[in-house]
Design a protein around this motif. Structure first.
Motif, short mmCIF file in Angstrom:
data_model
loop_
_atom_site.label_atom_id
_atom_site.label_comp_id
_atom_site.label_asym_id
_atom_site.label_seq_id
_atom_site.Cartn_x
_atom_site.Cartn_y
_atom_site.Cartn_z
N SER A 4 -8.54 -1.94 6.07
CA SER A 4 -8.28 -0.59 5.54
C SER A 4 -7.33 0.17 6.47
CB SER A 4 -9.58 0.21 5.39
OG SER A 4 -10.45 -0.44 4.49
N LEU A 5 -7.51 0.00 7.78
CA LEU A 5 -6.60 0.68 8.72
C LEU A 5 -5.17 0.15 8.57
CD1 LEU A 5 -8.48 1.01 12.14
CD2 LEU A 5 -8.33 2.61 10.26
N MET A 6 -5.07 -1.13 8.19
CA MET A 6 -3.73 -1.73 8.05
C MET A 6 -3.01 -1.27 6.78
SD MET A 6 -4.42 -5.61 9.25
CE MET A 6 -5.52 -5.95 10.60
N MET A 7 -3.76 -0.72 5.84
CA MET A 7 -3.12 -0.22 4.62
C MET A 7 -2.01 0.79 4.92
SD MET A 7 -6.19 0.60 1.97
CE MET A 7 -5.19 1.27 0.65
N PHE A 8 -2.17 1.52 6.06
CA PHE A 8 -1.19 2.57 6.38
C PHE A 8 0.13 2.01 6.90
CE2 PHE A 8 -5.34 4.50 6.44
CZ PHE A 8 -5.13 5.67 5.73
N GLY A 9 0.21 0.68 7.01
CA GLY A 9 1.46 0.07 7.44
C GLY A 9 1.50 -0.16 8.94
N VAL A 49 -0.36 13.52 -8.61
CA VAL A 49 -1.37 14.58 -8.73
C VAL A 49 -2.58 14.05 -9.49
CG1 VAL A 49 -1.85 16.86 -9.71
CG2 VAL A 49 0.34 16.43 -8.57
N ARG A 50 -2.32 13.44 -10.64
CA ARG A 50 -3.45 12.93 -11.44
C ARG A 50 -4.10 11.73 -10.74
NH1 ARG A 50 -3.55 11.48 -17.83
NH2 ARG A 50 -5.54 10.38 -17.76
N ILE A 51 -3.26 10.87 -10.15
CA ILE A 51 -3.80 9.69 -9.47
C ILE A 51 -4.77 10.12 -8.37
CG2 ILE A 51 -3.16 7.74 -7.98
CD1 ILE A 51 -0.66 7.35 -9.71
N CYS A 52 -4.38 11.13 -7.60
CA CYS A 52 -5.25 11.56 -6.48
C CYS A 52 -6.57 12.12 -7.00
CB CYS A 52 -4.53 12.59 -5.62
SG CYS A 52 -3.28 11.80 -4.60
N LYS A 53 -6.54 12.83 -8.12
CA LYS A 53 -7.80 13.36 -8.66
C LYS A 53 -8.72 12.20 -9.02
CE LYS A 53 -6.22 17.77 -10.28
NZ LYS A 53 -5.49 18.45 -11.30
N GLU A 54 -8.15 11.17 -9.62
CA GLU A 54 -8.99 10.03 -10.02
C GLU A 54 -9.47 9.23 -8.80
OE1 GLU A 54 -7.25 9.70 -14.54
OE2 GLU A 54 -6.71 8.11 -13.16
N GLU A 55 -8.59 9.12 -7.80
CA GLU A 55 -8.98 8.38 -6.58
C GLU A 55 -10.16 9.07 -5.91
OE1 GLU A 55 -8.05 5.56 -6.08
OE2 GLU A 55 -5.92 5.28 -6.43
N SER A 56 -10.20 10.39 -6.03
CA SER A 56 -11.27 11.10 -5.35
C SER A 56 -12.61 10.82 -6.05
CB SER A 56 -10.80 12.53 -5.27
OG SER A 56 -11.69 13.42 -5.50
N PHE A 57 -12.58 10.69 -7.36
CA PHE A 57 -13.79 10.25 -8.08
C PHE A 57 -14.16 8.82 -7.65
CE2 PHE A 57 -14.55 7.40 -11.78
CZ PHE A 57 -15.89 7.63 -11.96
N HIS A 58 -13.16 7.97 -7.49
CA HIS A 58 -13.42 6.57 -7.10
C HIS A 58 -14.11 6.52 -5.73
CE1 HIS A 58 -9.84 5.09 -9.75
NE2 HIS A 58 -10.83 5.60 -10.44
N ILE A 95 -6.42 7.95 -0.62
CA ILE A 95 -6.34 9.41 -0.76
C ILE A 95 -5.57 10.01 0.42
CG2 ILE A 95 -7.72 11.54 -0.76
CD1 ILE A 95 -9.86 9.92 -2.32
N CYS A 96 -5.91 9.56 1.64
CA CYS A 96 -5.20 10.08 2.83
C CYS A 96 -3.70 9.86 2.71
CB CYS A 96 -5.64 9.30 4.07
SG CYS A 96 -6.96 10.04 4.94
N ASN A 97 -3.35 8.67 2.23
CA ASN A 97 -1.94 8.30 2.13
C ASN A 97 -1.24 9.03 0.97
OD1 ASN A 97 -0.21 6.13 0.42
ND2 ASN A 97 0.35 6.04 2.57
N GLN A 98 -2.00 9.25 -0.12
CA GLN A 98 -1.34 9.68 -1.36
C GLN A 98 -1.34 11.18 -1.59
OE1 GLN A 98 -2.86 7.12 -4.51
NE2 GLN A 98 -2.41 5.32 -3.31
N VAL A 99 -2.29 11.91 -1.00
CA VAL A 99 -2.27 13.37 -1.22
C VAL A 99 -0.93 13.96 -0.75
CG1 VAL A 99 -3.32 15.57 -0.50
CG2 VAL A 99 -4.76 13.73 -1.40
N PRO A 100 -0.42 13.55 0.43
CA PRO A 100 0.89 14.10 0.82
C PRO A 100 2.02 13.68 -0.13
CG PRO A 100 -0.23 13.10 2.72
CD PRO A 100 -1.01 12.72 1.52
#
Ligand code: BYC
Length: 346
Positions: free
Chosen positions: A203-208, A161-170, A142-147
Motif C-alpha cells: 500500500s505504501l508503494m502505491m504512492f510511487g 470528485v465522484r470517484i473520491c466520494k465512492e472511494e470513501s464509502f469503500h 483517497i490520499c492520492n486522489q483527493v488532491p
C-alpha cells in the motif's frame, strides 16, 4: 475553460502564455484549449494508468464474490466492484477528451505497453484481504486522489470528485468489515493481522517511487496535475493509518514506526523499492494472471461491442429516415398552408 477575467487580462498573449496563466490562476484547462504536447501526453499516461488500475482492481476483490461469507457481504462487495467499473469508465472518457481512443488504451494495457497500479498484482488469500483492501488500498487511493480533484485538467478533476466520494464509502466498508472480524474469534483476528502484514508495504508503494527517483513529479507538479509529491502523500497516509490501526487493534509490520514529536508525524521504514520495480516491470506475484484475465474478458466481450456498434448504426439510420420523412411532410404541408392563407385574404 479560460474565464472571461483571465482572457481579458491577457488579450495579446500567445497560447503558451495563456496556458501558463490559466494554470497559475488555479483555473482549468479544458479539452479545446491549447495545451503543450507534453502536458497532453502526461495526462493521457496518468489517466490511462488510473483507468486501467480501476478495471484491473476489480479482479482481486472479484475473487471473493462467490465466496463472500454472507449475502450482505456479497451485496456490498458486488456494489464496490461495480463502482470500480464505473470509475474506469469515467476515466477512459476523460482520457478520450485528449484525443485518444479507449480501444487503443485497452490494447496498450493488454499488450503491456501501459501500466496499472502495482497494488493489484498481489493475491487476495483470505476474506480479510477484502477488508484490508478497503481500509488500506482505498485509504491510499483517497490520499492520492483527493488532491487530484484540484488537478489543472477539467475533465480529470471533475471525474475525481465522484470517484473520491465512492472511494470513501469503500474505505468505510473495509474498516467496518475488519472491526467485525476483530470482534470475532482468535482465528479471525489472526486472519486480519496476516492480511495487514501482507498489504501494508504494497500500500505504501502505491504512492510511487521516492521523490528522488520520481522522474515525472517535478513537471506534473509545475503543471498542477499532481498537487503533492509521492513522499508527501505517503507520509500523509501513514499519519492517517497509524491511529486507525491502533483503534482496530492490529500491528503495522514496521519496526521503525515511531512518533516524531518534533515533526508532528510518524517516522517509518523504507519500502523495498526493488520489489516495487519488479512488480512494475511485470514480475509481481499476479501480473501475468491479471493481464491474461483482462485479455480474455476483452475478447469475450467482443460480441457486446459489435452489438452496440450495430445498434448505434441502426438507431442512426432510423433517425436519418425519420428526419427525411419529417422534411418531406413539412414540404407537402407548405402549399396547403399557402392556399389557406389566400382563402383568408392574407
Ligand atoms: N504502480 O515519476 P513517477 C484504486 C510508475 S486505483 C505502477 O512518480 P507519476 C482502486 C509511473 O507510472 C489506484 N506504476 O510517476 C481501484 C512511472 O512510469 P511511466 C490508481 C507506478 O505518474 C480498484 C514511473 O513509475 N491510482 O485506487 O508522477 C479497487 C515513475 O513514477 C507506480 C492512480 O492511478 C505504481 N504504484 O506518479 C480499489 C492515481 N508508481 O508512466 C482501489 C493517479 C509509479 O513514466 N496516478 N509508477 O512509465 C498518480 O497519482 C501518479 O501517476 C502516481 C505516479 C503517483 C501513481
Amino acid at each position: 475553460m479560460v474565464t472571461a477575467e483571465v482572457a481579458e487580462a491577457l488579450p495579446a498573449q500567445t497560447p503558451e502564455d495563456r496556458f501558463e496563466a490559466v494554470v497559475a490562476a488555479e483555473q482549468r484547462i479544458e479539452p479545446r484549449d491549447w495545451m503543450p504536447d507534453a502536458y497532453r501526453a502526461t495526462l493521457i499516461r496518468q489517466i490511462a494508468q488510473h483507468a486501467h488500475s480501476e478495471i484491473i482492481g476489480m479482479q482481486p476483490e472479484g475473487n471473493w464474490l462467490t465466496r463472500a461469507p454472507s449475502l450482505r457481504r456479497k451485496a456490498i462487495l458486488l456494489a464496490k466492484a461495480q463502482d470500480e467499473a464505473g470509475h474506469g469508465l469515467y476515466l477512459y472518457a476523460a482520457a478520450e477528451t485528449l484525443g485518444v481512443d479507449r480501444a487503443e488504451l485497452t490494447e496498450k494495457l493488454i499488450s503491456g505497453r501501459q501500466k496499472y497500479s502495482s497494488i493489484f498484482n498481489y493475491p487476495t488469500l483470505t476474506f480479510a484481504d477484502v477488508g484490508v483492501i478497503g481500509w488500506l488500498v482505498d485509504g491510499a487511493a483517497i490520499c492520492n486522489q483527493v488532491p487530484l480533484c484540484r488537478c489543472s485538467y477539467g475533465p480529470y478533476a471533475r471525474a475525481m470528485v465522484r470517484i473520491c466520494k465512492e472511494e470513501s464509502f469503500h474505505q468505510r466498508q473495509g474498516y467496518e468489515l475488519l472491526m467485525t472480524l476483530m470482534r470475532g474469534t482468535e482465528a479471525q483476528r489472526r486472519m486480519v493481522q496476516d492480511a495487514v502484514d501482507r498489504w501494508w508495504w504494497p500500500s505504501l508503494m502505491m504512492f510511487g517511487p521516492s521523490d528522488a527517483d520520481s522522474p515525472n513529479s517535478a513537471r506534473s507538479m509545475a503543471w498542477r496535475i499532481k498537487r503533492h509529491s509521492n513522499d508527501e502523500l505517503r507520509q500523509r497516509f501513514v499519519d492517517m493509518s497509524v491511529p486507525q490501526a491502533q483503534h482496530l487493534g492490529v500491528t503495522l509490520p514496521d519496526p521503525e514506526l515511531r512518533w516524531n514529536e518534533e515533526r508532528g508525524g510518524w517516522d517509518f521504514g523504507e519500502p523495498d523499492w526493488s520489489e516495487l520495480n519488479r512488480v512494475i516491470r511485470g514480475q509481481g506475484p499476479c501480473n501475468a494472471q491479471r493481464i491474461e484475465r483482462r485479455r480474455a474478458a476483452h475478447e469475450d466481450g467482443a460480441w457486446v461491442r459489435e452489438a452496440a456498434v450495430a445498434y448505434a448504426a441502426k438507431h442512426a439510420a432510423e433517425q436519418a429516415a425519420s428526419h427525411v420523412a419529417e422534411q418531406a411532410a413539412s414540404r407537402a404541408a407548405e402549399p396547403v398552408q399557402h392556399a389557406t392563407e389566400q382563402e383568408n385574404g392574407k
